[in-house]
Design a protein around this motif. Structure first.
Motif, mmCIF file in Angstrom:
data_model
loop_
_atom_site.group_PDB
_atom_site.id
_atom_site.type_symbol
_atom_site.label_atom_id
_atom_site.label_comp_id
_atom_site.label_asym_id
_atom_site.label_seq_id
_atom_site.Cartn_x
_atom_site.Cartn_y
_atom_site.Cartn_z
ATOM 1 N N VAL A 42 0.858 -1.183 0.000
ATOM 2 C CA VAL A 42 0.000 0.000 0.000
ATOM 3 C C VAL A 42 0.894 1.233 0.000
ATOM 4 O O VAL A 42 1.727 1.406 0.896
ATOM 5 C CB VAL A 42 -0.923 0.030 1.234
ATOM 6 C CG1 VAL A 42 -1.731 1.323 1.267
ATOM 7 C CG2 VAL A 42 -1.852 -1.169 1.228
ATOM 8 N N LEU A 79 -8.610 6.928 -4.293
ATOM 9 C CA LEU A 79 -8.316 6.171 -3.074
ATOM 10 C C LEU A 79 -7.519 7.061 -2.123
ATOM 11 O O LEU A 79 -6.307 7.185 -2.243
ATOM 12 C CB LEU A 79 -7.512 4.906 -3.430
ATOM 13 C CG LEU A 79 -7.284 3.874 -2.336
ATOM 14 C CD1 LEU A 79 -8.594 3.315 -1.814
ATOM 15 C CD2 LEU A 79 -6.396 2.742 -2.849
ATOM 16 N N CYS A 82 -6.361 3.676 2.654
ATOM 17 C CA CYS A 82 -6.396 2.265 2.251
ATOM 18 C C CYS A 82 -5.693 1.402 3.290
ATOM 19 O O CYS A 82 -4.714 1.805 3.903
ATOM 20 C CB CYS A 82 -5.703 2.115 0.891
ATOM 21 S SG CYS A 82 -5.635 0.426 0.281
ATOM 22 N N ALA A 95 -11.146 0.737 1.616
ATOM 23 C CA ALA A 95 -10.945 1.803 0.639
ATOM 24 C C ALA A 95 -11.841 2.969 1.014
ATOM 25 O O ALA A 95 -13.067 2.859 0.910
ATOM 26 C CB ALA A 95 -11.264 1.314 -0.773
#
Length: 204
Positions: A42, A79, A82, A95
């Motif tokens: 991420v 986004l 996350c 999300a």
């Protein structure tokens, strides 16, 4: 199975070149999970306005943004926050504080009805329950989304410190451990209350 330990062949692959072609320099690595034969990372913009999930192949020859279109995410600008968690064949995705689950690596993301949750920083599945780490406390529900419960943690310091959860872990005996701004807590399975480790009653 593809091992992630470096080998003679993978060590020669210029992953950094592919990485720089995909990831803006302003992004931080926020979380890492192994899922199937891929490593998922991420990436979070330092301004907290954009995120993306990178998918690195097991042979280290491919670095690409993960396809999140089935979760309604088409670009990194869609986004803003996350978190991910892999469990067997499942991938859990938070999300923008909406929770999704992908049941198989090639399947679509389906929205998970977990009720109102905000500021999700992480998720962990323990048995038939999914636990949510948030800046506003610790929550859990069953894997069908029923019975969302906020878990009270009695703070030994500031209330915000205990409420701001950083991480959660389950040991082989089923014990739950929680890292917070106030330090480490352990769930007493008999009283179902969290016990602060390092406090005056039980110093480390």
């Amino acid at each position: 199975r593809t091992a992630w330990a470096s080998s003679a062949s993978s060590a020669k692959v210029p992953v950094s070149t592919r990485w720089r072609a995909v990831v803006p320099r302003s992004m931080m690595a926020w979380g890492i999970e192994r899922y199937g034969n891929a490593l998922l990372v991420v990436m979070q913009d330092r301004s907290y306005r954009a995120s993306l999930v990178l998918e690195i192949s097991g042979d280290l020859r491919s670095v690409r943004p993960m396809d999140l279109t089935s979760a309604g995410i088409r670009t990194s600008a869609d986004l803003t926050s996350c978190a991910i968690h892999s469990h067997g064949t499942e991938l859990w995705l938070s999300a923008n504080d909406r929770v999704f689950v992908q049941r198989t690596p090639d399947g679509p993301f389906a929205q998970f009805s977990s009720g109102p949750l905000r500021r999700i920083k992480g998720m962990k599945r323990f048995g038939n329950e999914i636990w949510f780490v948030t800046s506003l406390g610790l929550y859990h529900c069953d894997t069908s989304g029923r019975g969302l419960v906020k878990v009270p943690i009695l703070s030994v310091g500031s209330q915000d410190g205990a409420r701001n959860i950083l991480d959660i872990f389950q040991d082989p005996g089923g014990g739950i451990w929680v890292g917070t701004f106030d330090g480490l807590y352990q769930l007493d399975q008999l009283s179902t209350k969290f016990h602060h480790l390092g406090g005056s009653a039980d110093p480390l």
